[in-house]
Design a protein around this motif. Structure first.
Motif, PDB file in Angstrom:
ATOM      1  N   ALA A   1      -5.618  14.137  -7.716  1.00  0.00           N
ATOM      2  CA  ALA A   1      -6.019  12.931  -6.995  1.00  0.00           C
ATOM      3  C   ALA A   1      -4.984  11.826  -7.148  1.00  0.00           C
ATOM      4  N   LEU A   2      -4.785  11.073  -6.066  1.00  0.00           N
ATOM      5  CA  LEU A   2      -3.937   9.889  -6.119  1.00  0.00           C
ATOM      6  C   LEU A   2      -4.798   8.725  -6.588  1.00  0.00           C
ATOM      7  N   VAL A   3      -4.421   8.104  -7.683  1.00  0.00           N
ATOM      8  CA  VAL A   3      -5.203   7.000  -8.239  1.00  0.00           C
ATOM      9  C   VAL A   3      -4.467   5.696  -7.941  1.00  0.00           C
TER      10      VAL A   3
ATOM     11  N   ALA B   1       1.784   6.340  -7.115  1.00  0.00           N
ATOM     12  CA  ALA B   1       0.686   7.204  -7.542  1.00  0.00           C
ATOM     13  C   ALA B   1       1.058   8.670  -7.360  1.00  0.00           C
ATOM     14  N   ASP B   2       1.785   8.990  -6.284  1.00  0.00           N
ATOM     15  CA  ASP B   2       2.205  10.363  -6.060  1.00  0.00           C
ATOM     16  C   ASP B   2       3.203  10.800  -7.133  1.00  0.00           C
ATOM     17  N   ARG B   3       4.154   9.916  -7.487  1.00  0.00           N
ATOM     18  CA  ARG B   3       5.111  10.244  -8.555  1.00  0.00           C
ATOM     19  C   ARG B   3       4.388  10.468  -9.882  1.00  0.00           C
ATOM     20  N   GLN B   4       3.379   9.622 -10.161  1.00  0.00           N
ATOM     21  CA  GLN B   4       2.615   9.762 -11.399  1.00  0.00           C
ATOM     22  C   GLN B   4       1.816  11.068 -11.404  1.00  0.00           C
TER      23      GLN B   4
ATOM     24  N   ASN C   1       2.291  14.059 -14.089  1.00  0.00           N
ATOM     25  CA  ASN C   1       1.152  14.559 -14.872  1.00  0.00           C
ATOM     26  C   ASN C   1       0.972  16.063 -14.678  1.00  0.00           C
ATOM     27  N   LYS C   2       1.178  16.519 -13.455  1.00  0.00           N
ATOM     28  CA  LYS C   2       1.024  17.942 -13.156  1.00  0.00           C
ATOM     29  C   LYS C   2       2.092  18.762 -13.886  1.00  0.00           C
ATOM     30  N   GLU C   3       3.338  18.254 -13.900  1.00  0.00           N
ATOM     31  CA  GLU C   3       4.426  18.953 -14.598  1.00  0.00           C
ATOM     32  C   GLU C   3       4.212  18.950 -16.101  1.00  0.00           C
ATOM     33  N   ALA C   4       3.545  17.920 -16.607  1.00  0.00           N
ATOM     34  CA  ALA C   4       3.262  17.846 -18.045  1.00  0.00           C
ATOM     35  C   ALA C   4       2.074  18.716 -18.420  1.00  0.00           C
TER      36      ALA C   4
ATOM     37  N   GLN D   1       0.835  -1.206   0.000  1.00  0.00           N
ATOM     38  CA  GLN D   1       0.000   0.000   0.000  1.00  0.00           C
ATOM     39  C   GLN D   1       0.869   1.255   0.000  1.00  0.00           C
ATOM     40  N   ILE D   2       1.914   1.261   0.811  1.00  0.00           N
ATOM     41  CA  ILE D   2       2.835   2.407   0.856  1.00  0.00           C
ATOM     42  C   ILE D   2       3.521   2.590  -0.484  1.00  0.00           C
ATOM     43  N   GLU D   3       3.976   1.479  -1.081  1.00  0.00           N
ATOM     44  CA  GLU D   3       4.636   1.562  -2.380  1.00  0.00           C
ATOM     45  C   GLU D   3       3.680   2.068  -3.463  1.00  0.00           C
ATOM     46  N   LEU D   4       2.434   1.594  -3.443  1.00  0.00           N
ATOM     47  CA  LEU D   4       1.441   2.052  -4.421  1.00  0.00           C
ATOM     48  C   LEU D   4       1.148   3.542  -4.262  1.00  0.00           C
ATOM     49  N   LEU D   5       1.090   4.016  -3.021  1.00  0.00           N
ATOM     50  CA  LEU D   5       0.875   5.450  -2.780  1.00  0.00           C
ATOM     51  C   LEU D   5       2.037   6.282  -3.312  1.00  0.00           C
TER      52      LEU D   5
END
Length: 198
Positions: free
Chosen positions: A112-114, A96-99, A103-106, A89-93
Motif C-alpha cells: 500500500a502507498l501510505v 510513498a512509492d519509493r518508501q 520496505n519491500k526490498e528490506a 500530491q504527485i511528489e508525495l505519491l
C-alpha cells in the motif's frame, strides 16, 4: 383541596445557547454585530465537537494591519490536511512509492502507498446561507488576512524543518450555516489555483 399550578416550568437553555450567550456577554467586540460573533461561536463549536478541530480561535483584527476585520474570522487546526496542492500530491505519491519499494526490498511492509501529509492551520469564514457574497466582499476578507493564521506560522514548517513551498496562495474555509444549524464547508482560494488531475 389544592389548586393546579398554572405557572410554566422554567426552560433551561441548551449547552450551545449557554456557550453563545455567556461568551457574547464577555467577549463580544464592539466593532462587530453580536449576530456575527454568535455565528463565529456556532461554527467554532461545530468544528471542535463535530469535526475534531483543535486550537480554534476567534480573530476580530487583521494580523497584517491590526485594523478590525470585515467580520469575525476563526482559525484552527483540522485533524487531517484539507487541501493538497496537485504538484505536492504527485511528489508525495513518488515518495510513498519509493518508501514502499525500499520496505519491500528490506523484506517487510505492505504494497500500500501510505500518504498522510501533516494538517495545516486554516482560516475559517463564518457565513449564513441567506447572505449574498460577491468577489469584492471576498477580496476584502483576503486582503485583511495573512497566508496562514498567526498561530499557524510554525505550522508552515513540516517535520523536516522545511517550509511548505506548495502553499503559495491564501485560502479560507467558508463555513455556511443554514437556519436549521446545518453547516457546510467550502475551500476558497485567493486567485487562480492549478486544478487537480483526475
Amino acid at each position: 383541596m389544592t389548586q393546579p399550578d398554572d405557572r410554566k416550568q422554567a426552560v433551561l437553555p441548551s449547552p450551545l445557547q449557554t456557550l453563545l450567550l455567556g461568551d457574547l456577554d464577555r467577549n463580544s467586540p464592539k466593532n462587530h454585530l453580536p449576530s456575527l460573533h454568535s455565528l463565529a461561536l456556532q461554527v467554532q463549536h461545530n468544528l471542535q465537537y463535530m469535526h475534531s478541530w483543535t486550537d480554534l480561535r476567534i480573530h476580530t483584527h487583521s494580523p497584517i494591519t491590526n485594523q478590525p476585520l470585515p467580520r469575525p474570522l476563526l482559525s484552527g487546526l483540522p485533524p487531517l490536511r484539507l487541501y493538497v496542492h496537485p504538484d505536492e500530491q504527485i511528489e508525495l505519491l513518488k515518495q510513498a512509492d519509493r518508501q514502499r519499494i525500499a520496505n519491500k526490498e528490506a523484506g517487510g511492509g505492505s504494497n500500500a502507498l501510505v500518504i498522510k501529509p501533516d494538517p495545516e492551520y486554516e482560516w475559517i469564514l463564518p457565513t449564513r446561507l441567506s447572505e449574498k457574497w460577491t468577489l469584492r466582499r471576498l477580496a476584502d476578507v483576503f486582503g485583511a488576512i495573512s497566508m496562514v493564521p498567526p498561530e499557524g506560522d510554525s505550522a508552515m514548517v513540516n517535520n523536516h524543518g522545511q517550509a511548505n513551498r506548495w502553499r503559495s496562495t491564501k485560502r479560507i474555509v467558508m463555513a455556511t450555516a443554514d437556519t436549521d444549524s446545518t453547516i457546510v464547508y467550502y475551500i476558497i482560494h485567493d486567485g487562480v489555483v492549478k486544478p487537480r488531475p483526475n
